[in-house]
Design a protein around this motif. Sequence first.
Motif, PDB file in Angstrom:
ATOM      1  N   GLU A  16       5.751 -21.680  -1.178  1.00  0.00           N
ATOM      2  CA  GLU A  16       6.180 -21.238  -2.504  1.00  0.00           C
ATOM      3  C   GLU A  16       7.620 -21.665  -2.733  1.00  0.00           C
ATOM      4  OE1 GLU A  16       4.552 -17.834  -4.134  1.00  0.00           O
ATOM      5  OE2 GLU A  16       4.147 -16.890  -2.214  1.00  0.00           O
ATOM      6  N   GLY A  47      12.791 -12.096  -1.987  1.00  0.00           N
ATOM      7  CA  GLY A  47      11.487 -11.436  -2.046  1.00  0.00           C
ATOM      8  C   GLY A  47      10.311 -12.394  -2.057  1.00  0.00           C
ATOM      9  N   ARG A  48      10.576 -13.684  -2.080  1.00  0.00           N
ATOM     10  CA  ARG A  48       9.477 -14.671  -2.045  1.00  0.00           C
ATOM     11  C   ARG A  48       9.821 -15.706  -0.990  1.00  0.00           C
ATOM     12  NH1 ARG A  48       5.195 -16.126  -5.142  1.00  0.00           N
ATOM     13  NH2 ARG A  48       5.634 -14.437  -6.579  1.00  0.00           N
ATOM     14  N   GLN A  59       2.951  -9.158   6.393  1.00  0.00           N
ATOM     15  CA  GLN A  59       2.093  -8.176   5.713  1.00  0.00           C
ATOM     16  C   GLN A  59       1.590  -7.125   6.690  1.00  0.00           C
ATOM     17  OE1 GLN A  59      -1.284 -10.205   3.935  1.00  0.00           O
ATOM     18  NE2 GLN A  59      -0.148 -10.637   2.052  1.00  0.00           N
ATOM     19  N   LEU A 104      -5.695 -13.723  -6.044  1.00  0.00           N
ATOM     20  CA  LEU A 104      -6.783 -14.190  -5.175  1.00  0.00           C
ATOM     21  C   LEU A 104      -8.122 -14.015  -5.908  1.00  0.00           C
ATOM     22  CD1 LEU A 104      -5.168 -12.425  -2.199  1.00  0.00           C
ATOM     23  CD2 LEU A 104      -5.914 -14.790  -2.003  1.00  0.00           C
ATOM     24  N   GLN A 106       6.410  -6.689  -6.850  1.00  0.00           N
ATOM     25  CA  GLN A 106       5.114  -6.205  -6.365  1.00  0.00           C
ATOM     26  C   GLN A 106       5.132  -6.085  -4.840  1.00  0.00           C
ATOM     27  OE1 GLN A 106       0.859  -7.825  -5.857  1.00  0.00           O
ATOM     28  NE2 GLN A 106       1.407  -8.117  -7.973  1.00  0.00           N
ATOM     29  N   LEU A 128       2.753  -4.492  -3.079  1.00  0.00           N
ATOM     30  CA  LEU A 128       1.409  -4.334  -2.509  1.00  0.00           C
ATOM     31  C   LEU A 128       0.366  -4.792  -3.517  1.00  0.00           C
ATOM     32  CD1 LEU A 128       0.088  -1.179  -0.718  1.00  0.00           C
ATOM     33  CD2 LEU A 128      -1.147  -2.033  -2.688  1.00  0.00           C
ATOM     34  N   GLY A 129      -0.719  -5.376  -2.999  1.00  0.00           N
ATOM     35  CA  GLY A 129      -1.838  -5.735  -3.870  1.00  0.00           C
ATOM     36  C   GLY A 129      -3.133  -5.554  -3.114  1.00  0.00           C
ATOM     37  N   TYR A 131     -14.027  -6.235  -2.906  1.00  0.00           N
ATOM     38  CA  TYR A 131     -14.499  -7.632  -2.891  1.00  0.00           C
ATOM     39  C   TYR A 131     -15.668  -7.767  -1.930  1.00  0.00           C
ATOM     40  CZ  TYR A 131     -12.131  -7.477   1.567  1.00  0.00           C
ATOM     41  OH  TYR A 131     -11.773  -7.106   2.841  1.00  0.00           O
ATOM     42  N   PHE A 155      -6.119  -3.769   1.081  1.00  0.00           N
ATOM     43  CA  PHE A 155      -4.824  -4.066   0.454  1.00  0.00           C
ATOM     44  C   PHE A 155      -3.926  -4.728   1.483  1.00  0.00           C
ATOM     45  CE2 PHE A 155      -4.212   0.135   2.379  1.00  0.00           C
ATOM     46  CZ  PHE A 155      -3.034  -0.047   3.099  1.00  0.00           C
ATOM     47  N   ARG A 211       9.295  -7.173   1.161  1.00  0.00           N
ATOM     48  CA  ARG A 211       9.677  -6.563  -0.124  1.00  0.00           C
ATOM     49  C   ARG A 211       9.913  -5.075   0.031  1.00  0.00           C
ATOM     50  NH1 ARG A 211       5.796  -9.907  -4.320  1.00  0.00           N
ATOM     51  NH2 ARG A 211       6.539 -11.954  -3.629  1.00  0.00           N
TER      52      ARG A 211
END
Length: 461
Positions: free
Chosen positions: A146, A151-152, A158, A297, A317, A319-320, A324, A340, A346
Amino acid sequence: MHAPETKLLVDKSYPSRGRHRGLFPKGLRNGIGLMRKMIQRPRGTRDFPPYEMALRRAAEQAMRDTCHSFGFGEVVTPTFEQSELFTARSGEAIVDEMYVFKDKGGREIALRPEITASVIRFFVNEMSMSPKPLKLYYVGNCFRYENPQSGRYREFFQLGAELIGNDNPETDAEVISLAVECLRATGLKNFDVRIGHIGVLKSLVLEEIDDGAVAGTVLRLIDKEDFDAVALTLKTSGIPETLFESITKIAGAKGGVDVLDGIGQTEAHEHLKELFEILKLYGIDDCQLDLGIVRGLDYYSGMVFEIDAPKLGAEKQVLGGGSYTLSELFGGEPVFSTGFAIGIDRVMLALEAEREPPKKVTLDAFVVPTEDSMRKYAFAIVSKLRAMGLRADVDLMRRSISKNLKYASSVGARFAVIVGKDEMAKRSLTLRDMISGEQTLVPADFAAEELGKALEKDSAR
Ligand code: HAM
């Protein structure tokens, strides 16, 4: 333009210093110097010093404990996988960002951009006969090419959980509740939970747009909340304007769960209402409904949720997740799962923005011999302290008392244990409180116990 990752330095002092002196010809020592190459870390990656790692590990441990308290067990999967594991259904955005390479056997390998697909592969390969629901969690690094910013990152960390076995409201509630409790356990106070259902927008878009590529683009643009681009894409694809109106109505459904009543009956209606009810029973009553959540995703099919830390800027963000099915893609029976992933980096930034940094206490005790003849006692004492489970260190540099105390203070030792000749003659030691400066003489045989008692009372530990 990429910043150079290596720098060439001419260091004239290096060869003429210290124990390397004799290794170099005189000419080199006296001026020409050595060409030294300083290697920078790759863009988008970070090094973590001990103090930062202590904070990260504490947050991570609090989240691990929470996972265990919900009955989740830890799994570890490889850092790299066959790339098709991710290209199968992770979605264009992630696939474009993957680090892919051929190994020496010609296999196409990817560094994992996320861990869900690996966990489901593991489940299909080795755990599919396990009683359901299966509750698994993991902690690990992920890689995405990226554009780095605060933060990125290109390598990030994770902590995630997958509950394999169902997609009913109670499963979703259990997973959302775990996610919220994990964040609470780190000490994070300000975060917003938004819950939606991808089924509503996905079925609308896929029913009305035959071209899968256009449908995918539209969903991605909705995720980015770029509705001008959605309108343009629909127009250029000759799709009637009524679809745009329906999309904006659903994507704009945000607020309390009652907002659902305003958009007519959908497949998500009952599911979400029941989910919000159960969450209340779990003590989580401030979630917002947001039917505009699409997620980057592609594998989600039902409930989707995101958590933001508003104190962070663009990358807020933390958490996501959502529900599925992926198992059938990897050769297994179709099984619903909900999961999640928390972006640990972050969360650490959000904690930093919210609170005073905790006191830098990295050692319980630093043992200081006052002279050479006291060293043997110092080693025996530090060993005893360590055996008691205390974080203890000892002078290894043969420094003076004052330099040792300065060092002990700079590394954040809570107490110094001073081993002096006069004190030892009385079988005693001096305990120095490194915050107040107060010194106490304690019997040597009980020094470890005395230190333990002092630390128990201590809030700075
Ligand atoms: P994700 O939304 O792609 O979901 O990533 C989860 C979290 O990882 C994000 O909310 C963010 O906090 C963090 N994150 C993502 N990319 C970066 C980055 N480049 N730098 C720093 N942090 C980042 C997933 O990965 C799914 N596997 C979640 C899931 C599990 N869904 C079901 N089960």
